[in-house]
Design a protein around this motif. Sequence first.
Motif, mmCIF file in Angstrom:
data_model
loop_
_atom_site.group_PDB
_atom_site.id
_atom_site.type_symbol
_atom_site.label_atom_id
_atom_site.label_comp_id
_atom_site.label_asym_id
_atom_site.label_seq_id
_atom_site.Cartn_x
_atom_site.Cartn_y
_atom_site.Cartn_z
ATOM 1 N N MET A 115 0.843 -1.187 0.000
ATOM 2 C CA MET A 115 0.000 0.000 0.000
ATOM 3 C C MET A 115 0.885 1.246 0.000
ATOM 4 O O MET A 115 1.796 1.376 0.799
ATOM 5 N N MET A 116 0.624 2.169 -0.926
ATOM 6 C CA MET A 116 1.414 3.391 -1.036
ATOM 7 C C MET A 116 0.929 4.426 -0.030
ATOM 8 O O MET A 116 -0.234 4.448 0.350
ATOM 9 N N ASN A 117 1.851 5.312 0.351
ATOM 10 C CA ASN A 117 1.428 6.414 1.211
ATOM 11 C C ASN A 117 0.843 7.536 0.359
ATOM 12 O O ASN A 117 0.870 7.488 -0.870
ATOM 13 N N ILE A 118 0.310 8.534 1.004
ATOM 14 C CA ILE A 118 -0.412 9.586 0.284
ATOM 15 C C ILE A 118 0.493 10.353 -0.684
ATOM 16 O O ILE A 118 0.045 10.753 -1.760
ATOM 17 N N LEU A 119 1.760 10.551 -0.336
ATOM 18 C CA LEU A 119 2.664 11.259 -1.243
ATOM 19 C C LEU A 119 2.932 10.436 -2.503
ATOM 20 O O LEU A 119 2.997 10.988 -3.604
ATOM 21 N N GLU A 120 3.077 9.123 -2.351
ATOM 22 C CA GLU A 120 3.253 8.271 -3.525
ATOM 23 C C GLU A 120 1.995 8.262 -4.388
ATOM 24 O O GLU A 120 2.074 8.329 -5.610
ATOM 25 N N GLU A 121 0.856 8.176 -3.757
ATOM 26 C CA GLU A 121 -0.416 8.214 -4.491
ATOM 27 C C GLU A 121 -0.522 9.523 -5.288
ATOM 28 O O GLU A 121 -0.925 9.534 -6.449
ATOM 29 N N PHE A 122 -0.162 10.621 -4.654
ATOM 30 C CA PHE A 122 -0.212 11.929 -5.298
ATOM 31 C C PHE A 122 0.785 11.980 -6.456
ATOM 32 O O PHE A 122 0.461 12.435 -7.556
ATOM 33 N N TYR A 123 1.999 11.473 -6.247
ATOM 34 C CA TYR A 123 3.034 11.464 -7.277
ATOM 35 C C TYR A 123 2.584 10.688 -8.511
ATOM 36 O O TYR A 123 2.797 11.120 -9.640
ATOM 37 N N TYR A 124 1.962 9.542 -8.309
ATOM 38 C CA TYR A 124 1.545 8.701 -9.424
ATOM 39 C C TYR A 124 0.218 9.144 -10.038
ATOM 40 O O TYR A 124 -0.299 8.490 -10.939
ATOM 41 N N GLY A 125 -0.320 10.247 -9.572
ATOM 42 C CA GLY A 125 -1.535 10.791 -10.179
ATOM 43 C C GLY A 125 -2.814 10.115 -9.734
ATOM 44 O O GLY A 125 -3.861 10.285 -10.373
ATOM 45 N N ASN A 126 -2.743 9.366 -8.648
ATOM 46 C CA ASN A 126 -3.932 8.689 -8.148
ATOM 47 C C ASN A 126 -4.815 9.601 -7.300
ATOM 48 O O ASN A 126 -5.928 9.214 -6.947
ATOM 49 N N ILE A 127 -4.301 10.751 -6.972
ATOM 50 C CA ILE A 127 -5.078 11.737 -6.219
ATOM 51 C C ILE A 127 -5.177 12.982 -7.074
ATOM 52 O O ILE A 127 -4.171 13.587 -7.428
ATOM 53 N N ASN A 128 -6.374 13.350 -7.429
ATOM 54 C CA ASN A 128 -6.603 14.557 -8.212
ATOM 55 C C ASN A 128 -7.727 15.343 -7.552
ATOM 56 O O ASN A 128 -8.898 14.972 -7.682
ATOM 57 N N PRO A 129 -7.395 16.424 -6.837
ATOM 58 C CA PRO A 129 -8.425 17.172 -6.114
ATOM 59 C C PRO A 129 -9.452 17.848 -7.027
ATOM 60 O O PRO A 129 -10.495 18.280 -6.560
ATOM 61 N N ASN A 130 -9.175 17.910 -8.328
ATOM 62 C CA ASN A 130 -10.120 18.548 -9.246
ATOM 63 C C ASN A 130 -11.193 17.593 -9.741
ATOM 64 O O ASN A 130 -12.203 18.021 -10.291
#
Length: 100
Positions: free
Chosen positions: A1-16
């Motif tokens: 399981m990736m942490n939130i920074l890794e998720e964000f880096y890989y584009g899995n988190i998009n606040p838009n």
Amino acid sequence: MMNILEEFYYGNINPNEKCFKRQSEFATFVKIVSDNEEKLIAYLGGEEKHLFSQLMNAQSEILDTEARERFIEGWKLGARFMLDTFITPRYSPINGVCEE
């Protein structure tokens, strides 16, 4: 399981990216705007369509800019909360004063 920074880096988190329910009040307003835009475009001539398109594009840019700035402001405010909570020393006049 990736942490939130890794998720964000890989584009899995998009606040838009936001979803909304098709039966929500928001969906009703989106439909009204879409329907009226289609009707207006059908009514307008060539030059008017071009002007309307420019107007809609400019409005979209304004909304995108506002959303980006609100996101940045929110991020910075959250960071300030974190700094204050975990880093900034705080003097407490009642800290360590316990009399029985």
